[in-house]
Design a protein around this motif. Structure first.
Motif, PDB file in Angstrom:
ATOM      1  N   VAL A 155      -6.028   2.497  -1.340  1.00  5.55           N
ATOM      2  CA  VAL A 155      -5.006   2.973  -2.282  1.00  5.55           C
ATOM      3  C   VAL A 155      -5.224   2.417  -3.686  1.00  5.55           C
ATOM      4  N   ASP A 156      -6.055   1.378  -3.828  1.00  3.52           N
ATOM      5  CA  ASP A 156      -6.268   0.747  -5.128  1.00  3.52           C
ATOM      6  C   ASP A 156      -7.395   1.385  -5.919  1.00  3.52           C
ATOM      7  N   TYR A 157      -7.915   2.513  -5.456  1.00  5.60           N
ATOM      8  CA  TYR A 157      -9.067   3.134  -6.114  1.00  5.60           C
ATOM      9  C   TYR A 157      -8.751   3.612  -7.534  1.00  5.60           C
ATOM     10  N   LEU A 158      -7.475   3.763  -7.857  1.00  5.96           N
ATOM     11  CA  LEU A 158      -7.063   4.170  -9.201  1.00  5.96           C
ATOM     12  C   LEU A 158      -6.552   2.994 -10.030  1.00  5.96           C
ATOM     13  N   ALA A 159      -5.771   2.121  -9.404  1.00  4.63           N
ATOM     14  CA  ALA A 159      -5.172   0.997 -10.127  1.00  4.63           C
ATOM     15  C   ALA A 159      -6.208  -0.055 -10.510  1.00  4.63           C
ATOM     16  N   ASN A 195       0.822  -1.206   0.000  1.00  4.40           N
ATOM     17  CA  ASN A 195       0.000   0.000   0.000  1.00  4.40           C
ATOM     18  C   ASN A 195       0.861   1.263   0.000  1.00  4.40           C
ATOM     19  N   GLU A 196       1.899   1.257   0.830  1.00  6.13           N
ATOM     20  CA  GLU A 196       2.777   2.427   0.902  1.00  6.13           C
ATOM     21  C   GLU A 196       3.449   2.701  -0.447  1.00  6.13           C
ATOM     22  N   LEU A 197       3.976   1.649  -1.060  1.00 10.88           N
ATOM     23  CA  LEU A 197       4.653   1.816  -2.349  1.00 10.88           C
ATOM     24  C   LEU A 197       3.674   2.275  -3.423  1.00 10.88           C
ATOM     25  N   THR A 198       2.471   1.704  -3.416  1.00 10.45           N
ATOM     26  CA  THR A 198       1.454   2.086  -4.399  1.00 10.45           C
ATOM     27  C   THR A 198       1.089   3.554  -4.252  1.00 10.45           C
ATOM     28  N   ASP A 199       0.820   3.983  -3.027  1.00  7.98           N
ATOM     29  CA  ASP A 199       0.394   5.359  -2.797  1.00  7.98           C
ATOM     30  C   ASP A 199       1.508   6.361  -3.122  1.00  7.98           C
TER      31      ASP A 199
END
Length: 496
Positions: free
Chosen positions: A409-413, A134-138
């Motif tokens: 955090v996945d709301y875009l990916a 999550n941290e890396l994604t954000d």
């Protein structure tokens, strides 16, 4: 603007064919681990004439109400939008390929974080890995993805639509009708899902649905208890034997190329790259073993056989474009053999096929409910004035459908371009109803009948020249209904 002549349309078709071939070649080389960079920029630069705003407007002028002309217009619009977002797509893919996380002293590539979660029996470790992901994604991916989605929404207005959603209504996507089916499916399967998901979670990870978190889900789908009957070294032979009984010799197909080499940057999941349709179709695998790996291989083999058997004389919009629910339907048909009791008993001498089929049905129900909620989310996302405000809505809609909250955090990916979510949803219905037809025509072991293989090759030959609804109506006389998936799930769950 002067009308587009038939000769100009044919020239445009030729350019589309080469453009998509080059894109798929680049996609193959990057995700097969042959190259670390993902160079979309140079591909789009070579085909600026194909992806210009002027070309999209010319194709809109050429629309005459036919499937063919609408597909050429859709491709021109998507090419224009893709050209604008190619740099963020490149950057996101390169970041994914190079990012790493350190967990308990072990360095793990970003793309291997989800598989590592799935392979971790320790629940606390799964949570730690998920939080790092999550941290890396954000930090590294979401700024890129937000810019890309924002650019797409702004550019859509230059294509004559107020919103991205409205653009796809113009392409005859009938999203409202599908959304209504999704809402009905979520309602009709609510109790069935809660019961089946609770049982599968307790059996797999020792906790019920009320206690489950998102980092438990990947572990459930990994289904390690079934690994002994789904070994890596039997994956390809099982596929070869299945195709052989349908009258297809995989190794005699000169246009099908198997990439089975292990490479450090190769994506862990199987994929198909139809570089030339039907002339050069790549089936890429890196066998790990376990049922999820088998499902992925058979799914991609369905795509491979579809594209490899497509008739070469079809127009590019019928070979390469068209309704993706069709090729996804063929992929689902092959994938779901791996949880078909009759196939399991025949191919693997399976110990408890009904039990595994029921578990597979529960997994299918999870995914169809997830994608139903995803469609409802994307319909809102693609009309939203402030995309960042959609973050809590993503959690709300998917959490309500699955009773397990996704990561915000996945709301875009978790959005594929072109409302591809609608193709997956319709493909599940297409496959469920087609499978029923094949069983009625050829028996429960239809997959071992050469007559069934002949029918499939004939249908594959038609490419994607009609929507899935028309294929299904022609083959089985049925109307495509998402509720057919619920009927299939109930059938398998009733076996135990």
């Amino acid at each position: 603007m002067a009308a587009t002549t038939p000769r100009e349309l044919d020239a445009y078709r030729d350019r589309i064919d080469r453009f998509v071939a080059d894109l798929d070649q680049e996609y193959y080389e990057h995700f097969a681990g042959l190259k670390e960079d993902f160079d979309l920029e140079s591909v789009y630069r070579r085909y600026e004439d194909v992806t210009s705003l002027e070309q999209a407007r010319r194709m809109q002028e050429a629309v005459d109400g036919s499937f063919s002309s609408t597909e050429l217009w859709r491709f021109a619009c998507e090419g224009y939008l893709g050209a604008l977002t190619r740099r963020p797509e490149e950057e996101a893919a390169t970041r994914e390929a190079t990012l790493k996380a350190t967990v308990d002293g072990e360095e793990i590539p970003f793309r291997m974080l989800r598989p590592t979660i799935a392979n971790s029996a320790d629940r606390d470790r799964r949570e730690r890995i998920e939080l790092l992901r999550n941290e890396l994604t954000d930090e590294h991916l979401n700024p890129i993805l937000l810019a890309s989605h924002s650019e797409t929404h702004e550019a859509t207005r230059r294509l004559g639509a107020e919103t991205y959603r409205e653009l796809y209504d113009k392409f005859n996507y009938r999203l409202d009708d599908l959304a209504a089916q999704c809402r009905a499916f979520l309602d009709s399967t609510e109790a069935l899902y809660e019961d089946s998901a609770d049982k599968v979670l307790r059996a797999s990870v020792g906790i019920g649905l009320a206690e489950a978190e998102r980092w438990d889900v990947a572990r459930v789908f990994r289904a390690t208890e079934w690994d002994p009957v789904f070994p890596a070294d039997r994956m390809l032979p099982a596929l070869e034997s299945t195709l052989e009984e349908l009258g297809i010799d995989l190794h005699a197909q000169e246009n099908v190329h198997l990439d089975v080499e292990e490479r450090p940057h190769k994506t862990p999941r199987a994929f198909c790259a139809p570089i030339e349709v039907p002339g050069k179709v790549m089936l890429v695998i890196q066998p790990i073993g376990g049922p999820d790996d088998w499902r992925a291989l058979f799914h991609e083999a369905g795509h491979t056989e579809h594209f490899a058997n497509t008739r070469a004389e079809l127009k590019v919009e019928e070979r390469r474009l068209g309704d993706s629910a069709v090729t996804e339907g063929w992929a689902m048909l092959m994938e779901h053999l791996t949880d078909d009791p009759a196939w399991l008993a025949r191919r693997l001498d399976f110990p408890r096929p009904a039990e595994f089929a029921a578990e597979g049905a529960a997994h299918l129900l999870f995914f169809v409910r997830r994608y139903s909620a995803k469609l409802l989310y994307e319909l809102e996302f693609h009309t939203a004035a402030d995309l960042t405000a959609m973050r809590p809505r993503y959690v709300e809609l998917l959490g309500d459908a699955l009773k397990i909250e996704p990561s915000p955090v996945d709301y875009l990916a978790d959005i594929d371009s072109g409302f591809y979510v609608s193709s997956y949803l319709r493909s599940w219905a297409f496959e469920a109803q087609l499978r029923t037809h094949l069983r009625e025509e050829f028996g429960n072991a239809w997959f071992a009948r050469r007559e069934a293989g002949s029918l499939l090759r004939e249908l594959w030959g038609e490419g994607q020249r009609w929507p899935a609804e028309d294929f299904l109506r022609d083959i089985a006389g049925s109307t495509l209904e998402l509720e057919s998936v619920a009927e299939r799930v109930r059938e398998h769950l009733a076996l135990i």
